[in-house]
Design a protein around this motif. Sequence first.
Motif, mmCIF file in Angstrom:
data_model
loop_
_atom_site.group_PDB
_atom_site.id
_atom_site.type_symbol
_atom_site.label_atom_id
_atom_site.label_comp_id
_atom_site.label_asym_id
_atom_site.label_seq_id
_atom_site.Cartn_x
_atom_site.Cartn_y
_atom_site.Cartn_z
ATOM 1 N N VAL A 54 -71.493 -2.815 -63.149
ATOM 2 C CA VAL A 54 -72.721 -2.421 -62.102
ATOM 3 C C VAL A 54 -72.051 -1.347 -61.136
ATOM 4 C CG1 VAL A 54 -74.647 -2.775 -60.770
ATOM 5 C CG2 VAL A 54 -74.294 -4.204 -62.760
ATOM 6 N N PRO A 55 -72.196 -0.094 -61.044
ATOM 7 C CA PRO A 55 -71.828 0.607 -59.995
ATOM 8 C C PRO A 55 -72.085 0.024 -58.710
ATOM 9 C CG PRO A 55 -73.264 2.021 -60.944
ATOM 10 C CD PRO A 55 -72.952 0.701 -61.605
ATOM 11 N N SER A 56 -71.280 0.139 -57.467
ATOM 12 C CA SER A 56 -71.621 -0.469 -56.178
ATOM 13 C C SER A 56 -72.712 0.600 -55.677
ATOM 14 C CB SER A 56 -70.340 0.214 -55.113
ATOM 15 O OG SER A 56 -70.698 -0.308 -53.893
ATOM 16 N N GLY A 57 -73.725 0.020 -55.287
ATOM 17 C CA GLY A 57 -74.935 0.759 -54.573
ATOM 18 C C GLY A 57 -76.055 1.032 -55.566
ATOM 19 N N LEU A 58 -75.974 0.538 -56.629
ATOM 20 C CA LEU A 58 -76.869 0.785 -57.746
ATOM 21 C C LEU A 58 -78.324 -0.049 -57.121
ATOM 22 C CD1 LEU A 58 -77.870 2.231 -60.397
ATOM 23 C CD2 LEU A 58 -77.206 0.035 -61.599
ATOM 24 N N VAL A 183 -69.211 11.766 -59.682
ATOM 25 C CA VAL A 183 -70.619 11.909 -59.076
ATOM 26 C C VAL A 183 -70.511 11.769 -57.512
ATOM 27 C CG1 VAL A 183 -72.065 12.187 -61.140
ATOM 28 C CG2 VAL A 183 -71.656 10.130 -59.863
ATOM 29 N N GLY A 184 -69.315 10.933 -57.275
ATOM 30 C CA GLY A 184 -69.167 10.494 -55.937
ATOM 31 C C GLY A 184 -69.372 11.384 -54.739
ATOM 32 N N GLY A 185 -70.328 11.371 -53.866
ATOM 33 C CA GLY A 185 -70.488 12.417 -52.743
ATOM 34 C C GLY A 185 -71.147 13.654 -53.155
ATOM 35 N N ALA A 186 -71.573 13.653 -54.337
ATOM 36 C CA ALA A 186 -72.118 14.980 -55.024
ATOM 37 C C ALA A 186 -73.268 15.419 -54.565
ATOM 38 C CB ALA A 186 -71.932 15.079 -56.538
ATOM 39 N N LEU A 187 -74.372 14.484 -53.974
ATOM 40 C CA LEU A 187 -75.607 14.665 -53.721
ATOM 41 C C LEU A 187 -75.900 14.580 -52.232
ATOM 42 C CD1 LEU A 187 -77.422 12.399 -56.409
ATOM 43 C CD2 LEU A 187 -77.041 15.183 -56.376
ATOM 44 N N GLU A 188 -76.752 15.248 -51.622
ATOM 45 C CA GLU A 188 -77.228 15.260 -50.324
ATOM 46 C C GLU A 188 -78.870 15.497 -50.236
ATOM 47 O OE1 GLU A 188 -75.220 18.204 -48.118
ATOM 48 O OE2 GLU A 188 -76.178 19.872 -49.139
ATOM 49 N N LEU A 189 -79.584 14.800 -49.160
ATOM 50 C CA LEU A 189 -80.691 15.312 -48.928
ATOM 51 C C LEU A 189 -80.877 16.678 -48.472
ATOM 52 C CD1 LEU A 189 -82.206 12.201 -46.745
ATOM 53 C CD2 LEU A 189 -82.733 12.962 -49.201
ATOM 54 N N ALA A 223 -80.334 6.755 -48.773
ATOM 55 C CA ALA A 223 -80.112 5.679 -47.854
ATOM 56 C C ALA A 223 -79.577 6.409 -46.604
ATOM 57 C CB ALA A 223 -79.377 4.527 -48.331
ATOM 58 N N GLU A 224 -78.467 7.430 -46.816
ATOM 59 C CA GLU A 224 -77.728 7.942 -45.851
ATOM 60 C C GLU A 224 -78.610 8.735 -44.867
ATOM 61 O OE1 GLU A 224 -74.708 11.157 -46.211
ATOM 62 O OE2 GLU A 224 -73.364 9.524 -46.330
ATOM 63 N N GLY A 225 -79.755 9.408 -45.425
ATOM 64 C CA GLY A 225 -80.566 10.301 -44.500
ATOM 65 C C GLY A 225 -81.828 9.537 -44.095
ATOM 66 N N THR A 226 -82.170 8.454 -44.578
ATOM 67 C CA THR A 226 -83.283 7.939 -44.469
ATOM 68 C C THR A 226 -83.386 6.340 -44.212
ATOM 69 O OG1 THR A 226 -84.434 8.230 -46.568
ATOM 70 C CG2 THR A 226 -85.113 9.983 -45.004
ATOM 71 N N ARG A 227 -83.755 5.672 -45.471
ATOM 72 C CA ARG A 227 -83.997 4.250 -45.492
ATOM 73 C C ARG A 227 -83.460 4.125 -47.008
ATOM 74 N NH1 ARG A 227 -89.749 2.903 -44.996
ATOM 75 N NH2 ARG A 227 -89.793 4.078 -43.330
ATOM 76 N N PRO A 228 -83.062 2.865 -47.406
ATOM 77 C CA PRO A 228 -82.821 2.407 -48.897
ATOM 78 C C PRO A 228 -83.938 2.863 -49.604
ATOM 79 C CG PRO A 228 -82.051 0.671 -47.285
ATOM 80 C CD PRO A 228 -83.040 1.736 -46.434
ATOM 81 N N VAL A 229 -83.756 3.029 -50.941
ATOM 82 C CA VAL A 229 -84.752 3.041 -51.963
ATOM 83 C C VAL A 229 -85.155 1.473 -52.293
ATOM 84 C CG1 VAL A 229 -83.851 5.417 -52.713
ATOM 85 C CG2 VAL A 229 -83.081 3.145 -53.736
ATOM 86 N N VAL A 230 -86.402 1.413 -52.768
ATOM 87 C CA VAL A 230 -86.910 0.423 -53.087
ATOM 88 C C VAL A 230 -86.528 -0.012 -54.447
ATOM 89 C CG1 VAL A 230 -89.011 -0.956 -53.868
ATOM 90 C CG2 VAL A 230 -89.145 0.332 -51.811
ATOM 91 N N ALA A 231 -86.393 0.934 -55.405
ATOM 92 C CA ALA A 231 -85.776 0.631 -56.784
ATOM 93 C C ALA A 231 -85.676 2.001 -57.386
ATOM 94 C CB ALA A 231 -86.657 -0.458 -57.487
ATOM 95 N N ALA A 232 -85.544 1.780 -58.734
ATOM 96 C CA ALA A 232 -85.289 2.943 -59.478
ATOM 97 C C ALA A 232 -85.909 2.718 -60.889
ATOM 98 C CB ALA A 232 -83.661 3.527 -59.781
ATOM 99 N N ALA A 233 -86.357 3.630 -61.422
ATOM 100 C CA ALA A 233 -87.310 3.722 -62.755
ATOM 101 C C ALA A 233 -86.696 4.811 -63.555
ATOM 102 C CB ALA A 233 -88.616 3.911 -62.700
ATOM 103 N N VAL A 234 -86.387 4.474 -64.895
ATOM 104 C CA VAL A 234 -85.938 5.694 -65.885
ATOM 105 C C VAL A 234 -86.958 5.216 -67.002
ATOM 106 C CG1 VAL A 234 -83.610 5.566 -65.031
ATOM 107 C CG2 VAL A 234 -84.092 4.066 -66.730
ATOM 108 N N ILE A 235 -86.987 6.410 -68.034
ATOM 109 C CA ILE A 235 -87.624 6.229 -69.260
ATOM 110 C C ILE A 235 -86.909 5.297 -70.192
ATOM 111 C CG2 ILE A 235 -88.334 7.538 -71.220
ATOM 112 C CD1 ILE A 235 -89.043 9.714 -69.435
ATOM 113 N N ALA A 236 -85.410 5.335 -70.007
ATOM 114 C CA ALA A 236 -84.799 4.709 -71.187
ATOM 115 C C ALA A 236 -83.511 4.487 -70.734
ATOM 116 C CB ALA A 236 -84.296 5.812 -72.442
ATOM 117 N N PHE A 237 -82.683 3.310 -71.363
ATOM 118 C CA PHE A 237 -81.544 2.936 -71.090
ATOM 119 C C PHE A 237 -80.698 3.083 -72.213
ATOM 120 C CE2 PHE A 237 -78.813 -0.977 -70.563
ATOM 121 C CZ PHE A 237 -77.993 -0.511 -69.898
ATOM 122 N N ARG A 238 -79.328 3.517 -71.950
ATOM 123 C CA ARG A 238 -78.358 3.793 -73.012
ATOM 124 C C ARG A 238 -77.239 2.993 -72.721
ATOM 125 N NH1 ARG A 238 -76.607 9.859 -74.355
ATOM 126 N NH2 ARG A 238 -76.407 9.767 -72.522
#
Length: 241
Positions: A54-58, A183-189, A223-238
């Motif tokens: 499990v990656p950190s922060g998931l 992907v570390g540090g690749a996204l931003e708000l 989370a860095e820009g606002t608040r932590p997310v409640v959860a995550a949802a996906v269609i499928a898990f591989r």
Amino acid sequence: MRELWRELRQELAGLVLPGGCAGCGVPGVRGELCARCGSTLAGAVPRRVRPSPVPSGLPRVYASLPYADELRALLLAHKERGALGLAGPLGVLLAAAVREASVRAPDSARRRAGGGPLTLVPVPSARRAVARRGHDPVRRIAGAAARELRGRGVSARVLAVLRQRRTVADQAGLTARQRVVNVGGALELVPGVGRLLAGGETMLVDDVMTTGASLAEAARAVAEGTRPVVAAAVIAFRPRP
């Protein structure tokens, strides 16, 4: 204009080409989904899924079905072959995972969320992938999921507030650790959107989770820009072997 032209081409193709189910390939299907594949989707039971490691922060992740067989074919048809009509049934699957994730969210996350709408934040695709496909598949499915949720009385919306701030390599073939680094540090708000996420639940959505690296990075950026997310949802898990 490019996206409108792609939609028009798909509609014209459906008029002149023999129909076939995008999931199992059975011929003579009106639309893009046969009754058997539709029944498979309708019988989905969302559940919590965990990659290993499990990656950190998931955040907690909920998926409707495994990434296999007919569902894999449907997702690829929508994403890579422009079968845009599949966004509807795929959105219903995503909405089911969103509802499960929201119901199972910890009380602490609910208290942080307070009142307000449920905001679905799609994990962004690479710009070059969107340009090649002519559409953003996750964003399109997220929109369909939000409509499904609103039809069930849930105040839901989609805000595409994340963007890539640097180029990442194709994730295919990378190990779990390599994906985290990639992907570390690749996204931003997007600048100035933090206030849009104030109040209500913020949930990440994606089509498929493999190692969880992209979702963990998206959760960090939000989370860095606002608040932590409640959860995550996906269609499928591989899960990776």
